[in-house]
Design a protein around this motif. Structure first.
Motif, PDB file in Angstrom:
ATOM      1  N   VAL B 411      32.451  29.470  12.548  1.00 21.17           N
ATOM      2  CA  VAL B 411      32.979  29.478  11.184  1.00 21.17           C
ATOM      3  C   VAL B 411      32.439  30.721  10.484  1.00 21.17           C
ATOM      4  N   ILE B 412      33.361  31.578  10.039  1.00 17.87           N
ATOM      5  CA  ILE B 412      32.926  32.776   9.313  1.00 17.87           C
ATOM      6  C   ILE B 412      33.433  32.671   7.877  1.00 17.87           C
ATOM      7  N   THR B 413      32.489  32.606   6.959  1.00 24.06           N
ATOM      8  CA  THR B 413      32.832  32.641   5.537  1.00 24.06           C
ATOM      9  C   THR B 413      32.718  34.094   5.121  1.00 24.06           C
ATOM     10  N   SER B 414      33.800  34.613   4.541  1.00 26.39           N
ATOM     11  CA  SER B 414      33.806  36.052   4.302  1.00 26.39           C
ATOM     12  C   SER B 414      34.554  36.395   3.030  1.00 26.39           C
ATOM     13  N   SER B 415      34.049  37.400   2.352  1.00 26.82           N
ATOM     14  CA  SER B 415      34.746  37.925   1.190  1.00 26.82           C
ATOM     15  C   SER B 415      35.846  38.855   1.692  1.00 26.82           C
ATOM     16  N   THR B 416      36.949  38.253   2.110  1.00 28.00           N
ATOM     17  CA  THR B 416      38.027  39.031   2.736  1.00 28.00           C
ATOM     18  C   THR B 416      39.350  38.784   2.036  1.00 28.00           C
ATOM     19  N   GLN B 417      40.206  39.775   2.058  1.00 28.83           N
ATOM     20  CA  GLN B 417      41.563  39.611   1.540  1.00 28.83           C
ATOM     21  C   GLN B 417      42.505  39.099   2.619  1.00 28.83           C
ATOM     22  N   VAL B 418      42.050  39.080   3.869  1.00 27.60           N
ATOM     23  CA  VAL B 418      42.965  38.834   4.985  1.00 27.60           C
ATOM     24  C   VAL B 418      42.365  37.860   6.012  1.00 27.60           C
ATOM     25  N   PRO B 419      42.105  36.617   5.613  1.00 29.30           N
ATOM     26  CA  PRO B 419      41.429  35.704   6.537  1.00 29.30           C
ATOM     27  C   PRO B 419      42.195  35.479   7.842  1.00 29.30           C
ATOM     28  N   PHE B 420      43.499  35.398   7.773  1.00 33.49           N
ATOM     29  CA  PHE B 420      44.250  35.125   9.010  1.00 33.49           C
ATOM     30  C   PHE B 420      44.244  36.328   9.946  1.00 33.49           C
ATOM     31  N   HIS B 421      44.367  37.515   9.391  1.00 36.62           N
ATOM     32  CA  HIS B 421      44.275  38.701  10.251  1.00 36.62           C
ATOM     33  C   HIS B 421      42.883  38.796  10.867  1.00 36.62           C
ATOM     34  N   VAL B 422      41.864  38.500  10.076  1.00 36.51           N
ATOM     35  CA  VAL B 422      40.497  38.600  10.590  1.00 36.51           C
ATOM     36  C   VAL B 422      40.319  37.653  11.771  1.00 36.51           C
ATOM     37  N   ARG B 423      40.821  36.437  11.665  1.00 35.84           N
ATOM     38  CA  ARG B 423      40.649  35.472  12.763  1.00 35.84           C
ATOM     39  C   ARG B 423      41.267  36.025  14.052  1.00 35.84           C
ATOM     40  N   LYS B 451      38.734  45.146   1.112  1.00 34.24           N
ATOM     41  CA  LYS B 451      38.504  43.950   1.927  1.00 34.24           C
ATOM     42  C   LYS B 451      39.772  43.557   2.695  1.00 34.24           C
ATOM     43  N   GLN B 452      40.722  44.470   2.797  1.00 37.97           N
ATOM     44  CA  GLN B 452      41.871  44.288   3.697  1.00 37.97           C
ATOM     45  C   GLN B 452      41.490  44.915   5.029  1.00 37.97           C
ATOM     46  N   GLU B 453      40.439  44.421   5.595  1.00 39.64           N
ATOM     47  CA  GLU B 453      39.823  45.094   6.730  1.00 39.64           C
ATOM     48  C   GLU B 453      38.997  44.062   7.481  1.00 39.64           C
ATOM     49  N   MET B 454      38.937  44.210   8.791  1.00 43.46           N
ATOM     50  CA  MET B 454      37.998  43.388   9.555  1.00 43.46           C
ATOM     51  C   MET B 454      36.750  44.263   9.656  1.00 43.46           C
ATOM     52  N   LEU B 455      35.895  44.203   8.656  1.00 45.04           N
ATOM     53  CA  LEU B 455      34.846  45.218   8.531  1.00 45.04           C
ATOM     54  C   LEU B 455      33.504  44.780   9.086  1.00 45.04           C
ATOM     55  N   ILE B 456      33.050  43.585   8.726  1.00 43.30           N
ATOM     56  CA  ILE B 456      31.713  43.183   9.172  1.00 43.30           C
ATOM     57  C   ILE B 456      31.730  41.834   9.873  1.00 43.30           C
ATOM     58  N   GLU B 457      32.889  41.195   9.946  1.00 40.69           N
ATOM     59  CA  GLU B 457      32.938  39.858  10.539  1.00 40.69           C
ATOM     60  C   GLU B 457      32.551  39.883  12.015  1.00 40.69           C
ATOM     61  N   ASP B 458      32.892  40.974  12.718  1.00 38.52           N
ATOM     62  CA  ASP B 458      32.498  41.031  14.133  1.00 38.52           C
ATOM     63  C   ASP B 458      30.979  41.102  14.271  1.00 38.52           C
ATOM     64  N   ILE B 459      30.310  41.756  13.334  1.00 38.00           N
ATOM     65  CA  ILE B 459      28.848  41.888  13.449  1.00 38.00           C
ATOM     66  C   ILE B 459      28.182  40.519  13.307  1.00 38.00           C
ATOM     67  N   VAL B 460      28.528  39.786  12.257  1.00 38.96           N
ATOM     68  CA  VAL B 460      27.891  38.470  12.093  1.00 38.96           C
ATOM     69  C   VAL B 460      28.319  37.534  13.225  1.00 38.96           C
ATOM     70  N   GLY B 461      29.559  37.680  13.694  1.00 40.35           N
ATOM     71  CA  GLY B 461      30.026  36.846  14.812  1.00 40.35           C
ATOM     72  C   GLY B 461      29.207  37.102  16.068  1.00 40.35           C
ATOM     73  N   HIS B 462      29.075  38.372  16.436  1.00 39.02           N
ATOM     74  CA  HIS B 462      28.264  38.711  17.614  1.00 39.02           C
ATOM     75  C   HIS B 462      26.845  38.153  17.464  1.00 39.02           C
ATOM     76  N   LEU B 463      26.266  38.340  16.300  1.00 32.04           N
ATOM     77  CA  LEU B 463      24.861  37.945  16.117  1.00 32.04           C
ATOM     78  C   LEU B 463      24.696  36.429  16.180  1.00 32.04           C
ATOM     79  N   THR B 464      25.657  35.682  15.658  1.00 32.64           N
ATOM     80  CA  THR B 464      25.574  34.223  15.752  1.00 32.64           C
ATOM     81  C   THR B 464      25.762  33.758  17.193  1.00 32.64           C
ATOM     82  N   ILE B 465      26.672  34.417  17.894  1.00 34.82           N
ATOM     83  CA  ILE B 465      26.874  34.037  19.304  1.00 34.82           C
ATOM     84  C   ILE B 465      25.592  34.279  20.105  1.00 34.82           C
ATOM     85  N   VAL B 466      24.934  35.402  19.839  1.00 38.90           N
ATOM     86  CA  VAL B 466      23.733  35.727  20.606  1.00 38.90           C
ATOM     87  C   VAL B 466      22.548  34.843  20.207  1.00 38.90           C
TER      88      VAL B 466
END
Ligand SMILES: Cc1cc2nc3c(=O)[nH]c(=O)nc-3n(C[C@H](O)[C@H](O)[C@H](O)COP(=O)(O)OP(=O)(O)OC[C@H]3O[C@@H](n4cnc5c(N)ncnc54)[C@H](O)[C@@H]3O)c2cc1C
Ligand code: FES
Lengths: 244, 966
Positions: B411-423, B451-466
């Motif tokens: 679950v990624i909570t994010s200040s994003t304009q594009v939640p579906f694209h980010v997923r 925030k129409q960008e997948m900017l930092i969600e991959d970083i927190v995602g990777h770190l949570t997975i690890v």
């Protein structure tokens, strides 16, 4: 980074703490806390010392070093030009904490209030371990090492005279690229102080503006600053000469 | 934590633990005062301002220990549950709240001011708000909210806030007095006869999320508190261009409290484009989560997750990176010549036109032989412009939190304009399927495209997975400036042929655009530049040629306006100067050429992004431009341009005054591509849940969508509970961009609501024993023609619990084949100090045709705030670099955005037109306010001084230099 905090109740204790090589004086804290740094330091907070207040004896106005810029803005005792400059130095949320002592401590190149105080010929009282001295603000800005190991307790300016300020900035409340303050005392002697033309606010001889060598930055080249300096200088000098 | 302090917070004593270096903001937030918000660590945003002994102070730059023994007030102390403090109510009633991120601070500012001064002037109020930066409202409504409550508290009649209807000026004659009684914040609407009557649509309803925002309730990403959260920090490149030879992370990993260190050596290399856009994402795919090369100062090198921010920061410092520094190039024109450093030399990048020349795209379009158009011209004009780089600078920076839920879904909570694209976009980078990811978008503290960008969600995602732990990453203000996204700089050349009557015969637009280190949005922003730059005016032949260059500056991306502000700056200056050269009135010359209803948008099929039929040329279906121009001219008192004594005041010899004009035409959503979905269901009491994937950034789109649903099913706005957006819960929506939400998502809501209405009518027809077709819905009931009715509550209870049970609900979605243009007339009044070059902006007036404004209050707010952002673009904002490509002004102040105490007067006028394709006649309004201010400002400087400048921003030295040359 602050690792220890003191809030001395007596000036002598504050002076003793301030003498430590790792001491940092905190007045409002708006500059100190904005840049914490990585080395451990000991904070000496002056808030409990009774250094705040504005008073006048008719000849001069004495402003305690812990007086907040907001209090200067509100004070009927402070000259109106300085009140306006204190207002312009920082927005409301900062002005309610920032102090005149801290403003001197920063020796900020672009401080409008400092430039004003310079033009007014401000005299700063410094309390040190052995003695209390008074120094013209100009000397402190020329060599900020004077402050080492001392505490600024108050600033005095003449209550009479006439002053004018002007500035050039990107927007009306932006920090000025160049600004000028002229003050004429009761005897007619005029002092011109400027910011944006040197690494610190400086007193400038009106006929020596061409000799200035201002540092350039993206808001204004050295050449531009020199040119604007003479425009602003002649405006403020004219205003104190006319007596407007 | 090494010490305890005692604070009186909102009247109660609290003993709190802290470290001596911690700010009051940090300690208050940790103690649960979520209304104290992060904008920066250096105090200049004011989002964290609180009252200390009754004084408003930025708690970022006050130590918690400094506050020991003092009284603190936060907004949490103002209202008891279920009630509102009158100041909060005034902010809601005046429409002063957009994202609401800084609203608590503003409310406290008002409280402190009114305690000291019950009768403040407007200047007093502006000064009281001077330390709270606002990127959204333009300060007009917050200032008037405070004046309003002051008046109410003094027992006086406050200013009117109801909609003021203005008489149409087109075709009218005689004097009009309808402006005499206008208040500053009454939304101005020029009605159109062909707009059908509505009850909820068209009303200046207060925002559905206003209460929680006024109260400072936890509503933003940063307010999510999960036990055991690790703090992430990113190591950014200190070099503009370098190869990473090696990374030694041993010392960082060995530091106690460090849980993960990620970099190219341990994260899989998956190529992507970070722009939050529809599938398939536009090329090039030139990014990976962590690369072995850095391409700008601020590019990612490594990321750390640790127990505390201090440990994470220390660990970042312990990562030992060996760089091979490479030559860098920053200017777009220098980047595409032979011999320039090659920025993308990696073999696996995909989809750039000619990476060996840093040429990402070479875009071309034409509607015929433009040379023939020049050949028949009486005169041909050519002019080159340079537009610079600015940042969106939302007060809430990027922030995201990732965590595993109990089903082991991420679950990624994010200040994003594009939640579906980010997923969809983050899944391949993380190596887990889309179905295992849920993105939640809470309230957002401003976005404007960054925030129409997948900017930092991959970083927190990777770190949570690890690590298996929740991980939070929040950018600092400096990181937001250099490592997120910005507006594309461009060099633009226009060449235009004009015949003897002032009619355009051929127009060519050539652009060299700077997309920085990566191509995200680099294609589509430039397509929009071409589309907007060649659509405002009719012209028999047009040609577009655009080269998009890689350079080593921080990455441009989406920024409100999306290529149009650049294009329209150049176009509207060019048109102004042509008019002057041929001796025509500047507005009359444009009027001869501007597009009217029925005119073709002939270049659009070639510059579209969506799935369009290239043979179908769209035409203008509605335009209120002529009315907008007349309204704006009247409001700004355009005639003063002819008054020599006004232009050169006798008592101020160094001042020249001027008024400038620019017209603007924008789009409404990307045709054939932007899609929005909505779901509406009835509850027991006849209220409705509206679930939308659309992402309200503070603009008020949730409110507008609720109004649309409420209109259709006959209830009031507050009977519609909006939830947006969550990829598990709400239907798909592309997100908030391209001026699409009202038009696209609004139509989806309307369609879902119509189905729900039909289901209700079907049931009511049985109860009332009439034909369903004759039933009308209003006042929370279904009505037969004879006046009998059945309430929605009765229908809900019956259908849910009693007879012929079923859930009354419907889903719908919408894609539009068209993109009807909103039009606007922008005016700027200024003064120039001819001795110093300083330009002071006195007034901004924009009259805009946005179709039927669904909510005139939020629409006006969009215009007011948008104009002020646009003023920053033209006047004072710029990203500045040293010769090594390091940004030298990555903080507010040096990066100058307008404050409350220096704002010009603002006026928005909404000119209605009935756009048949839109929901209840609506077109877009969000982006067009960004288009006209910079050129109108430039044209005003020309009016005042005769000086014609072709680069922005108009800083004092630039204007002074031009005055010296004149
Ligand atoms: C958001 C923001 C905006 C600002 N805008 C402007 C602006 O537009 N123009 C401008 O000129 N300035 C501006 N400033 C700077 C502001 O004016 C200074 O931060 C303020 O004046 C410093 O006062 P202070 O009391 O907070 O000092 P502190 O931060 O407490 O101290 C500043 C320095 O002075 C020393 N010091 C303080 N008191 C004493 C004393 N009594 N004796 C000896 N040494 C002392 C400290 O050790 C420290 O070195 C801004 C600051 C912020 C945070
Ligand atoms: S609340 Fe004003 S910038 Fe967001």
């Amino acid at each position: 980074m602050i690792t220890k905090y003191h809030r001395p109740l007596a000036l002598d204790d504050a002076i003793a703490l301030a003498a430590r090589s790792d001491a940092v004086i905190i007045a409002g804290g708006t500059t100190v806390n904005a840049d914490p740094g990585r080395t451990p330091v000991v904070a000496v907070d002056l808030q409990a010392l009774e250094l705040s207040g504005i008073e006048t004896d008719g000849e001069s106005v004495r402003i305690g070093s812990m007086t907040r810029l907001a209090d200067i803005v509100e004070s009927a005792l402070a000259p109106s030009v300085l009140r306006d400059l204190a207002r312009r130095d920082a927005p409301n949320t900062i002005r309610n904490a920032a102090t005149i002592g801290g403003t001197i401590g920063t020796a900020d190149a672009e401080s409008q209030l400092l430039t004003g105080l310079l033009a007014f010929g401000a005299i700063v009282t410094l309390a040190g371990a052995d003695s209390t001295t008074t120094r013209p603000l100009k000397e402190i800005l020329d060599d900020t090492q004077i402050l080492r190991g001392t505490i600024i307790t108050s600033v005095a300016i003449p209550s009479n005279g006439l002053a004018a300020a002007d500035r050039t900035a990107r927007t009306p409340m932006d920090q000025p690229i160049v600004m000028a303050v002229a003050h004429r005392d009761g005897d007619g002697a005029v002092v011109l102080a400027m910011a944006g033309v040197a690494p610190r606010p400086v007193i400038v001889e009106p006929d020596r503006i061409g000799d200035l060598d201002p540092p350039s930055d993206f808001r204004g080249s050295s050449r531009y600053r020199t040119q604007i300096a003479s425009v602003l200088a002649s405006r403020v000098l004219a205003r104190v000469a006319v007596g407007k | 934590m090494s010490m305890t302090i005692t604070l009186t917070i909102n009247g109660s004593d609290r003993i709190l633990a802290c470290d001596p270096h911690e700010s009051l903001r940090t300690v208050l937030r940790r103690a649960g005062y979520h209304s104290v918000r992060f904008g920066s660590d250096t105090g200049e945003t004011g989002a964290a301002a609180v009252l200390v002994d009754g004084r408003l102070i930025s708690s970022d730059v006050m130590l918690a220990v400094q506050a020991d023994g003092h009284e603190i007030e936060t907004v949490e102390g103002l209202a008891v549950p279920g009630q509102m403090h009158p100041i909060q109510q005034a902010f809601i009633d005046t429409g002063a709240i957009q994202s609401g991120y800084s609203t608590p601070a503003m409310i406290l500012a008002a409280k402190a001011l009114l305690a000291a001064n019950p009768d403040p002037t407007q200047d007093d109020v502006r000064d009281a708000l001077s330390g709270i930066l606002d990127r959204e409202t333009g300060y007009l409504r917050p200032v008037h909210a405070v004046l309003r409550i002051a008046a109410i508290m003094r027992g006086e009649e406050p200013d009117r806030i109801e909609v003021a209807f203005l008489d149409a000026l087109v075709g009218a004659d005689g004097p009009h007095h309808d402006r005499d009684a206008l208040t500053a914040i009454a939304p101005r609407v020029v009605p159109s006869d062909d707009v059908p009557h509505t009850r909820v649509v068209g009303q200046p309803e207060t925002k559905t999320d206003a209460i929680k925002l006024a109260k400072g309730n936890p509503a933003f990403t940063d307010d999510v508190d999960l036990a055991g959260t690790l703090i992430a920090k990113v190591l950014y490149s200190p070099h503009a261009h370098a190869r990473i030879v090696s990374i030694d992370d041993d010392a960082a990993r060995a530091l106690p409290g460090v849980h993960a260190v990620l970099h190219y050596g341990n994260v899989e290399r998956v190529r992507y484009a970070s722009g939050g856009q529809s599938y398939p994402n536009p090329l090039p795919y030139d990014q990976v989560s962590f690369d072995n090369k850095v391409r700008f100062v601020g590019d990612r090198v490594a990321a750390v997750a640790a127990d505390t921010e201090e440990i994470a920061q220390t660990a970042i410092g312990l990562i030992d990176v060996t760089y091979e520094v490479l030559p860098a190039v920053f200017d777009e024109n220098d980047a595409i010549v032979d011999g320039a450093p090659v920025i993308h030399d990696e073999p696996d990048m995909e989809g750039a036109h000619d990476p060996s020349h840093n040429l990402v795209h070479h875009l071309k379009a034409d509607t015929g032989d433009v040379e023939a158009g020049f050949a028949v011209a009486d005169r041909v004009f050519e002019q080159t412009f340079r537009v610079h780089q600015v940042q969106q600078a939302p007060i809430e920076p990027h922030v995201a939190i990732a965590a595993w839920d109990s089903d082991e879904r991420l679950v990624i909570t994010s200040s994003t304009q594009v939640p579906f694209h980010v997923r969809r976009m983050v899944a391949p980078l993380l190596g887990i399927p889309v179905k295992q990811i849920r993105i939640i978008k809470p309230r957002i503290g401003g976005g404007f495209g960054v925030k129409q960008e997948m900017l930092i969600e991959d970083i927190v995602g990777h770190l949570t997975i690890v690590t298996g732990r929740p991980v939070r990453l929040e950018l600092t203000r400096e990181e937001e400036f250099v490592s997120s996204r910005t507006r594309h700089p461009q060099t633009i050349t226009y060449k235009t042929g004009v015949d003897a009557d002032g009619i355009l015969t051929g127009q060519e637009m050539r652009i060299v655009a700077n997309t920085g280190a990566y191509g995200t949005h680099g294609l589509t922003v430039q397509l929009v530049s071409g589309l907007r730059g060649l659509s405002s005016y009719n012209c028999p032949v047009k040609r577009f040629d655009c080269k998009v260059a890689y350079t080593n500056i921080p990455v441009p991306g989406a920024y409100r306006g999306y290529g149009a502000p650049q294009a329209l700056f150049a176009l509207e200056v060019h048109m102004e100067d042509i008019a002057a050269s041929i001796g025509m009135d500047a507005i009359e010359f444009r009027r001869l050429n501007w597009t009217n209803v029925g005119d073709p948008l002939d270049i659009a099929p070639q510059l579209g992004e969506g799935d369009q039929d290239a043979s179908v040329v769209p035409v203008v279906t509605s335009s209120g431009l002529e009315e907008a121009v007349l309204q704006g001219m009247r409001a700004v008192e355009w005639d003063r341009r002819d008054d020599a004594s006004w232009k050169q005041p006798a008592d101020r010899p160094n001042i020249r005054r001027g008024i400038g004009f620019a017209m603007a035409m924008h789009g409404t959503a990307i045709p054939g591509l932007d899609m929005g979905g909505a779901s509406l269901k009835i509850n027991d009491d006849g209220s409705f849940n509206l679930l939308v994937g659309a992402t309200d950034l503070g603009t008020g789109s949730d409110t507008i969508l609720a109004q649309i649903a409420a209109e259709v099913v006959g209830v009031s706005t507050n009977d519609v509970i909006v939830y947006s957006s969550d990829t598990d819960m709400t239907p798909f929506d592309v997100g908030a961009y391209a001026s699409s939400t009202t038009y696209i998502s609004g139509m989806a809501v309307k369609r879902a609501a119509e189905q729900v209405r039909d289901q209700i009518c079907e049931r009511a027809a049985i109860d009332l024993d009439v034909d369903a077709a004759v039933i009308e819905m209003y006042d929370n009931a279904a009505w037969a023609p004879d006046g009998r009715s059945v309430t929605l509550e009765a229908i809900a209870l019956s259908t849910l619990h009693q007879e012929r049970q079923h859930q009354i609900m419907a889903n719908a979605s919408y894609v539009s084949p068209e993109s009807p243009p909103p039009y606007a007339a922008q005016f700027v009044e200024i003064e120039v100090d001819i001795d110093t070059g300083q330009v002071t902006v006195i007034r901004l007036v924009m009259a805009v045709d946005c179709g039927v404004p669904i909510n005139p209050a939020t629409a006006s707010g969009q215009v007011e705030g948008g104009m002020v952002q646009a003023l920053g673009y033209g006047h004072c904002e710029e990203m500045v670099y040293d010769e090594d490509g390091r940004m030298v002004n990555a903080a507010f102040g040096p990066y100058k955005i307008y404050r409350a105490d220096e704002m010009p007067e603002l006026e928005a006028i909404l000119v209605q037109t009935m756009e048949a394709s839109g929901p209840f006649g609506a077109k877009a309004i969000a982006e067009i306010p960004k288009d006209g201010v910079a050129p109108a400002l430039r044209n005003a400087i020309a009016d005042a001084t005769g000086v014609r400048i072709n680069d922005i921003p108009f800083t004092p030295e630039r204007v002074w230099l031009a005055l010296q040359d004149a």
